[in-house]
Write a protein that holds these residues in place. Structure first.
Motif, PDB file in Angstrom:
ATOM      1  N   GLU A 154       0.822  -1.213   0.000  1.00 32.21           N
ATOM      2  CA  GLU A 154       0.000   0.000   0.000  1.00 32.21           C
ATOM      3  C   GLU A 154       0.852   1.257   0.000  1.00 32.21           C
ATOM      4  OE1 GLU A 154      -2.693  -0.203   3.249  1.00 32.21           O
ATOM      5  OE2 GLU A 154      -3.758  -1.971   2.482  1.00 32.21           O
ATOM      6  N   LYS A 155       2.129   1.115   0.379  1.00 34.67           N
ATOM      7  CA  LYS A 155       3.018   2.269   0.457  1.00 34.67           C
ATOM      8  C   LYS A 155       4.084   2.280  -0.636  1.00 34.67           C
ATOM      9  CE  LYS A 155       2.727   2.973   5.478  1.00 34.67           C
ATOM     10  NZ  LYS A 155       3.546   3.059   6.738  1.00 34.67           N
ATOM     11  N   PHE A 156       4.499   1.066  -1.085  1.00 37.23           N
ATOM     12  CA  PHE A 156       5.660   0.989  -1.967  1.00 37.23           C
ATOM     13  C   PHE A 156       5.395   0.119  -3.195  1.00 37.23           C
ATOM     14  CE2 PHE A 156       7.157   1.160   2.481  1.00 37.23           C
ATOM     15  CZ  PHE A 156       7.781   2.400   2.464  1.00 37.23           C
ATOM     16  N   GLU A 157       6.001   0.534  -4.302  1.00 38.65           N
ATOM     17  CA  GLU A 157       5.997  -0.255  -5.535  1.00 38.65           C
ATOM     18  C   GLU A 157       7.441  -0.679  -5.794  1.00 38.65           C
ATOM     19  OE1 GLU A 157       4.836   0.270 -10.286  1.00 38.65           O
ATOM     20  OE2 GLU A 157       4.240   1.784  -8.799  1.00 38.65           O
ATOM     21  N   ALA A 158       7.682  -1.994  -5.868  1.00 42.10           N
ATOM     22  CA  ALA A 158       9.050  -2.515  -5.861  1.00 42.10           C
ATOM     23  C   ALA A 158       9.545  -2.916  -7.246  1.00 42.10           C
ATOM     24  CB  ALA A 158       9.141  -3.721  -4.928  1.00 42.10           C
ATOM     25  N   TYR A 159      10.790  -2.524  -7.531  1.00 48.31           N
ATOM     26  CA  TYR A 159      11.494  -2.911  -8.747  1.00 48.31           C
ATOM     27  C   TYR A 159      12.875  -3.454  -8.351  1.00 48.31           C
ATOM     28  CZ  TYR A 159       8.196   0.176 -11.232  1.00 48.31           C
ATOM     29  OH  TYR A 159       7.077   0.793 -11.734  1.00 48.31           O
ATOM     30  N   ILE A 160      13.400  -4.390  -9.162  1.00 45.31           N
ATOM     31  CA  ILE A 160      14.780  -4.837  -9.005  1.00 45.31           C
ATOM     32  C   ILE A 160      15.463  -4.731 -10.360  1.00 45.31           C
ATOM     33  CG2 ILE A 160      16.343  -6.755  -8.481  1.00 45.31           C
ATOM     34  CD1 ILE A 160      14.268  -7.875  -6.573  1.00 45.31           C
ATOM     35  N   ILE A 161      16.617  -4.068 -10.394  1.00 40.34           N
ATOM     36  CA  ILE A 161      17.434  -4.017 -11.611  1.00 40.34           C
ATOM     37  C   ILE A 161      18.691  -4.848 -11.366  1.00 40.34           C
ATOM     38  CG2 ILE A 161      18.727  -2.565 -13.220  1.00 40.34           C
ATOM     39  CD1 ILE A 161      16.898  -0.254 -12.494  1.00 40.34           C
ATOM     40  N   THR A 162      18.953  -5.810 -12.245  1.00 40.18           N
ATOM     41  CA  THR A 162      20.171  -6.616 -12.146  1.00 40.18           C
ATOM     42  C   THR A 162      21.110  -6.277 -13.299  1.00 40.18           C
ATOM     43  OG1 THR A 162      19.363  -8.477 -13.489  1.00 40.18           O
ATOM     44  CG2 THR A 162      18.848  -8.508 -11.134  1.00 40.18           C
ATOM     45  N   ILE A 163      22.407  -6.378 -13.042  1.00 39.99           N
ATOM     46  CA  ILE A 163      23.388  -6.185 -14.111  1.00 39.99           C
ATOM     47  C   ILE A 163      23.454  -7.428 -14.985  1.00 39.99           C
ATOM     48  CG2 ILE A 163      25.833  -5.811 -14.632  1.00 39.99           C
ATOM     49  CD1 ILE A 163      26.063  -4.254 -12.021  1.00 39.99           C
ATOM     50  N   PHE A 164      23.641  -8.578 -14.338  1.00 43.58           N
ATOM     51  CA  PHE A 164      23.837  -9.830 -15.084  1.00 43.58           C
ATOM     52  C   PHE A 164      22.525 -10.529 -15.358  1.00 43.58           C
ATOM     53  CE2 PHE A 164      27.926  -9.359 -12.699  1.00 43.58           C
ATOM     54  CZ  PHE A 164      28.711  -9.076 -13.807  1.00 43.58           C
ATOM     55  N   ASP A 165      22.556 -11.397 -16.348  1.00 37.89           N
ATOM     56  CA  ASP A 165      21.327 -12.048 -16.788  1.00 37.89           C
ATOM     57  C   ASP A 165      20.984 -13.303 -15.994  1.00 37.89           C
ATOM     58  OD1 ASP A 165      23.338 -13.680 -17.704  1.00 37.89           O
ATOM     59  OD2 ASP A 165      22.891 -13.432 -19.835  1.00 37.89           O
ATOM     60  N   GLU A 166      21.836 -13.731 -15.050  1.00 42.25           N
ATOM     61  CA  GLU A 166      21.539 -14.916 -14.254  1.00 42.25           C
ATOM     62  C   GLU A 166      20.487 -14.575 -13.204  1.00 42.25           C
ATOM     63  OE1 GLU A 166      23.999 -16.983 -10.955  1.00 42.25           O
ATOM     64  OE2 GLU A 166      24.490 -18.032 -12.796  1.00 42.25           O
ATOM     65  N   ALA A 167      19.402 -15.359 -13.157  1.00 38.88           N
ATOM     66  CA  ALA A 167      18.323 -15.015 -12.228  1.00 38.88           C
ATOM     67  C   ALA A 167      17.528 -16.238 -11.781  1.00 38.88           C
ATOM     68  CB  ALA A 167      17.392 -14.000 -12.875  1.00 38.88           C
ATOM     69  N   PRO A 168      18.183 -17.292 -11.251  1.00 44.15           N
ATOM     70  CA  PRO A 168      17.427 -18.467 -10.800  1.00 44.15           C
ATOM     71  C   PRO A 168      16.460 -18.169  -9.665  1.00 44.15           C
ATOM     72  CG  PRO A 168      19.744 -18.629 -10.158  1.00 44.15           C
ATOM     73  CD  PRO A 168      19.625 -17.497 -11.121  1.00 44.15           C
ATOM     74  N   LEU A 169      16.716 -17.110  -8.885  1.00 41.85           N
ATOM     75  CA  LEU A 169      15.812 -16.781  -7.788  1.00 41.85           C
ATOM     76  C   LEU A 169      14.461 -16.266  -8.279  1.00 41.85           C
ATOM     77  CD1 LEU A 169      18.046 -15.085  -5.053  1.00 41.85           C
ATOM     78  CD2 LEU A 169      17.018 -17.357  -5.015  1.00 41.85           C
TER      79      LEU A 169
END
Length: 370
Positions: free
Chosen positions: A30-45
Motif C-alpha cells: 500500500e506504500k511501496f511499488e518494488a522494482y529490481i534491476i540486475t546487471i547480469f542475466d543470471e536469475a534463478p531466484l
C-alpha cells in the motif's frame, strides 16, 4: 505510492540476493511499488516470484561471465534510461564494489532517497589488489557525492566500513529470516542409521573454507562410520571429491549443488557446520539456527556476534581441524546439549534476526528523504 528500485549484480542463489528479493517481495504494497534491476542475466531466484506480480525485475542483460562490461557505455546508458523511466523515490543498492560506477549515472535524476547495503566484510574491502583500491575510493566518493545512507548487516561490517571507506555513521540492520518458513517443525526426532547428518549451505568460495570442513571428516568416521555430510551450494571443486575418495569418506559426503528447498535438508540434519574465514552475516547460518539446529562454527567476530559469543554454538579456532572433528563428535554424543543449543539459537533469531524486523527497518528508511 513510492517507487523503490533495488539494484544488485544478479539474482543468483546466494545470501545477499535472497535478502534483496525478500525485502522487495514483502514491503508494504500500500506504500511501496518494488522494482529490481540486475546487471547480469543470471536469475534463478526468479522462480520465487512465479505467479505473482509483487516485484518488477529488469535485467541489463550482461552475460554472467562478462569481465569487461564496465567498459561498455551502452550498459551505463541503459541503466540510466531504465532508472529515469521508473522515476523512483528510493534507490537501494546491494553488493557494490565495481558496480558503484553505475550509481554515478543517477546524478541529476532527482532521486530523493539513496541507500546502499553492504553485505560483506571481505571481497574488495580486504584485497590489496590495485584495482580493489580504486574500487574502494570510487565507492567512498560515490556514496559521499550522492549522499547515500549506508546500511551494514552486522557490527563487523560496520567496523570495516568505518575503517576502509572512512564513513563514520553507517546504520546497522540485521538480515532477517522468515521464522514461519525456517522452523523446527519437520526436524528429525530419532537417531537414524546415518547419524549424525551434518549440513553446510554456501557457494564453494575460498572464504567459506570447505577444505577445513572436509578435512575434519575422516576422524569423524572413526566414531560414526555411517555419518552423512551434506554440502549445498554451487561450484564444488573436483579436488574435494578426490580427497574424499582418497580418505574413504566419499560414501559419507554428498555434494548436492543448488537447491530451492534448503529447509528440507535442514530438517533432515542433526548439526550445522560453518567454518568461514570471514562473513558479512551468513544468512544460511541464521536459517539453520531458526530451524533449531545446533551449529559448529569458526571463531570469526561476526559468528560470535550472531551466536551471542557462542551461547547457541560450539566455537572452534580457525583452521584447527582436530577441534572441528572433536566438537562435532562431542555434540553428536550429547542429545541434551544439541537440543538446548538449538532452542537458544531459535530464540536469538526471533529476537534479533527476524525477517519482519528487517523489513520494518527498511520500510522506515524508504519513507525518509536524505
Amino acid at each position: 505510492m513510492k517507487k523503490v528500485v533495488s539494484v544488485i549484480y544478479s539474482l543468483s542463489v546466494a545470501g545477499a540476493e535472497n535478502v534483496c528479493l525478500n525485502i522487495s517481495s514483502n514491503i508494504n504494497r500500500e506504500k511501496f511499488e518494488a522494482y529490481i534491476i540486475t546487471i547480469f542475466d543470471e536469475a534463478p531466484l526468479l522462480k520465487k516470484l512465479q505467479n505473482q506480480e509483487k516485484v518488477k525485475v529488469i535485467s541489463l542483460g550482461v552475460p554472467l561471465k562478462s569481465r569487461y562490461w564496465i567498459f561498455s557505455p551502452k550498459v551505463f546508458l541503459k541503466f540510466r534510461k531504465i532508472v529515469k523511466s521508473i522515476n523512483p523515490y528510493t534507490i537501494h543498492s546491494h553488493l557494490w564494489g565495481v558496480g558503484t560506477y553505475l550509481l554515478l549515472t543517477i546524478i541529476g535524476l532527482g532521486i530523493k532517497n539513496r541507500i546502499a547495503t553492504i553485505h560483506t566484510s571481505g571481497g574488495h574491502y580486504k584485497s590489496s589488489y590495485w584495482f580493489s583500491k580504486i574500487d574502494r575510493n570510487v565507492e567512498k566518493w560515490t556514496y559521499k557525492l550522492l549522499n547515500f545512507r549506508l546500511v551494514c548487516v552486522s557490527e563487523e561490517v560496520r567496523k570495516m566500513i568505518r575503517q576502509k571507506l572512512k564513513i563514520l555513521n553507517p546504520i546497522k540492520i540485521n538480515n532477517g529470516v522468515d521464522l514461519n518458513y525456517f522452523n523446527p517443525i519437520g526436524n528429525k526426532q530419532d537417531v537414524g542409521l546415518n547419524y549424525p547428518v551434518i549440513v553446510h549451505v554456501g557457494r564453494f568460495l575460498k572464504a567459506k573454507n570447505h577444505w577445513d570442513m572436509v578435512r575434519s571428516l575422516p576422524a569423524l568416521k572413526e566414531k560414526y562410520p555411517n555419518f552423512k555430510m551434506c554440502f549445498i551450494g554451487a561450484g564444488v571443486e573436483e579436488n574435494l571429491k578426490e580427497y574424499c575418495e582418497e580418505n574413504q569418506i566419499l560414501d559419507n559426503v554428498r555434494f548436492l549443488g543448488v537447491t530451492n528447498n534448503v529447509v528440507k535438508y535442514l530438517h533432515q540434519a542433526d548439526i550445522g557446520l560453518f567454518q568461514s574465514t570471514y562473513e558479512g552475516l551468513a544468512l544460511a547460518l541464521l536459517e539453520m539456527m531458526s530451524c533449531e539446529l545446533p551449529v559448529v562454527i569458526s571463531d570469526i567476530p561476526v559468528f560470535k556476534e550472531i551466536t551471542e559469543k557462542g551461547n547457541c554454538a560450539k566455537i572452534t579456532s580457525l583452521h584447527r581441524i582436530e577441534e572441528i572433528s572433536e566438537s562435532i563428535i562431542e555434540l553428536a554424543g550429547d542429545k541434551k546439549q544439541m537440543k538446548e543449543l538449538g532452542k537458544e539459537g531459535r530464540r536469538i533469531i526471533a529476537e534479533h534476526f527476524s525477517q519482519e524486523k528487517m523489513i520494518s527497518a527498511y520500510e522506515e528508511l524508504y519513507e525518509k528523504t536524505v
